[in-house]
Design a protein around this motif. Structure first.
Motif, short mmCIF file in Angstrom:
data_model
loop_
_atom_site.label_atom_id
_atom_site.label_comp_id
_atom_site.label_asym_id
_atom_site.label_seq_id
_atom_site.Cartn_x
_atom_site.Cartn_y
_atom_site.Cartn_z
N TRP A 1 0.77 -1.19 -0.11
CA TRP A 1 0.20 0.04 -0.07
C TRP A 1 0.93 1.45 0.07
O TRP A 1 0.62 2.10 -0.71
CB TRP A 1 -0.94 0.06 1.00
CG TRP A 1 -1.67 1.23 1.41
CD1 TRP A 1 -2.82 1.80 0.79
CD2 TRP A 1 -1.52 2.38 2.61
NE1 TRP A 1 -3.04 2.80 1.24
CE2 TRP A 1 -2.32 3.33 2.32
CE3 TRP A 1 -0.83 2.23 3.50
CZ2 TRP A 1 -2.63 4.25 3.33
CZ3 TRP A 1 -0.69 3.24 4.38
CH2 TRP A 1 -1.49 4.42 4.06
N HIS B 1 3.88 1.63 -1.16
CA HIS B 1 4.58 1.81 -2.30
C HIS B 1 3.47 1.82 -3.64
O HIS B 1 3.94 1.87 -4.89
CB HIS B 1 5.51 0.73 -2.52
CG HIS B 1 6.61 0.84 -1.63
ND1 HIS B 1 6.68 0.56 -0.32
CD2 HIS B 1 7.90 1.53 -1.91
CE1 HIS B 1 8.11 0.94 -0.07
NE2 HIS B 1 8.63 1.48 -0.89
N GLY B 2 2.24 1.87 -3.38
CA GLY B 2 1.48 2.26 -4.52
C GLY B 2 1.17 0.90 -5.17
O GLY B 2 0.55 0.92 -6.34
N THR B 3 1.15 -0.21 -4.70
CA THR B 3 1.07 -1.31 -5.70
C THR B 3 -0.36 -2.18 -5.50
O THR B 3 -0.94 -2.72 -6.16
CB THR B 3 2.23 -2.45 -5.45
OG1 THR B 3 2.36 -2.79 -4.23
CG2 THR B 3 3.62 -1.89 -6.02
N THR C 1 -11.81 -0.17 -1.74
CA THR C 1 -11.02 0.49 -2.81
C THR C 1 -10.89 -0.46 -3.88
O THR C 1 -10.65 -1.83 -3.83
CB THR C 1 -9.58 0.92 -2.50
OG1 THR C 1 -9.75 1.78 -1.13
CG2 THR C 1 -9.01 1.68 -3.53
N PHE D 1 -7.39 1.70 -7.64
CA PHE D 1 -6.09 1.99 -7.10
C PHE D 1 -4.71 2.01 -7.75
O PHE D 1 -3.99 2.92 -7.76
CB PHE D 1 -6.02 0.97 -5.70
CG PHE D 1 -4.84 1.42 -4.63
CD1 PHE D 1 -4.91 2.26 -3.99
CD2 PHE D 1 -3.52 0.62 -5.17
CE1 PHE D 1 -4.05 2.42 -2.95
CE2 PHE D 1 -2.48 0.77 -4.33
CZ PHE D 1 -2.76 1.72 -3.20
N HIS D 2 -4.70 1.18 -8.61
CA HIS D 2 -3.53 0.93 -9.48
C HIS D 2 -3.41 2.12 -10.52
O HIS D 2 -2.46 2.55 -10.77
CB HIS D 2 -3.58 -0.11 -10.44
CG HIS D 2 -2.51 -0.67 -11.13
ND1 HIS D 2 -2.15 -0.05 -12.23
CD2 HIS D 2 -1.21 -1.28 -10.61
CE1 HIS D 2 -0.76 -0.73 -12.51
NE2 HIS D 2 -0.15 -1.26 -11.70
N THR E 1 -4.53 5.04 -10.06
CA THR E 1 -4.17 6.45 -9.48
C THR E 1 -2.69 6.50 -9.00
O THR E 1 -2.23 7.56 -8.94
CB THR E 1 -5.27 6.68 -8.53
OG1 THR E 1 -6.87 6.54 -8.76
CG2 THR E 1 -4.91 7.91 -7.73
N ASN E 2 -2.46 5.32 -8.56
CA ASN E 2 -1.09 5.46 -7.67
C ASN E 2 0.15 4.81 -8.83
O ASN E 2 1.33 5.17 -8.27
CB ASN E 2 -1.33 4.41 -6.72
CG ASN E 2 -1.97 4.94 -5.65
OD1 ASN E 2 -1.39 5.85 -4.96
ND2 ASN E 2 -3.19 4.64 -5.40
N ARG E 3 -0.10 4.27 -9.78
CA ARG E 3 0.84 3.87 -10.76
C ARG E 3 0.59 4.15 -12.16
O ARG E 3 0.44 3.18 -13.04
CB ARG E 3 1.16 2.44 -10.46
CG ARG E 3 1.60 2.26 -9.01
CD ARG E 3 1.85 0.62 -8.89
NE ARG E 3 3.42 0.27 -9.25
CZ ARG E 3 4.40 0.49 -8.62
NH1 ARG E 3 4.36 0.94 -7.48
NH2 ARG E 3 5.54 0.13 -8.88
#
Length: 160
Positions: A89, A91-93, A101, A106-107, A109-111
């Motif tokens: 979480w 590290h945004g993975t 979520t 999530f992926h 947005t974060n990567r």
């Protein structure tokens, strides 16, 4: 539960020592990248008596060769199965398991730089390599695959 300040303090000291930086050499490197912290400030960070703001955290991470999230994460405690989930979480993975979520959102947005479909991403990478190889100008090119294997390829004229 340990405070964030204590975690950052322990991680800065551990990583500084692992990279064989003295307090003074770490201070010098921070100054070189435009975020000076006196040696006494670094000692206070490591003692947990000086707070680290976001700018300090990013600069320390850069000089120590880690992500800022790494400085914020405690080490893996014995028997704590949620630690890996929190690490992913941070590290945004992946979202936290109990969060409501959508993993794909999530992926995205974060990567945003990664293809959420790893098979499609690998296929695209192989197609790019095949195009280069079939051009006739290159016999081999260098790249590191996601699994860490290295492909060393050369141009037909012998240059790299």
């Amino acid at each position: 539960m340990e405070t964030v300040e204590a975690v950052v303090a322990r991680n800065v000291r551990r990583l500084r020592e692992a990279r064989r930086h003295t307090v003074r050499s770490l201070s010098t490197r921070l100054g070189e990248i435009g975020r000076p912290i006196l040696p006494s400030g670094i000692t206070k960070i490591e003692d947990g008596t000086r707070r680290v703001d976001v700018g300090d955290l990013v600069a320390l991470a850069e000089v120590l060769g880690v992500s800022p999230a790494t400085l914020l994460m405690p080490g893996a405690p014995d028997g704590d199965k949620s630690w890996r989930a929190r690490w992913r979480w941070m590290h945004g993975t992946a979202p936290l398991p109990d969060a409501e979520t959508d993993p794909e959102e999530f992926h995205r947005t974060n990567r945003p730089y990664e293809d959420p479909n790893p098979i499609k991403a690998a296929s695209n990478q192989l197609n790019e390599i095949a195009a280069v190889l079939s051009s006739g100008n290159i016999a081999l090119v260098s790249f590191v695959a996601d699994d860490g294997s290295v492909w060393d390829l050369e141009k037909r004229d012998g240059s790299r």
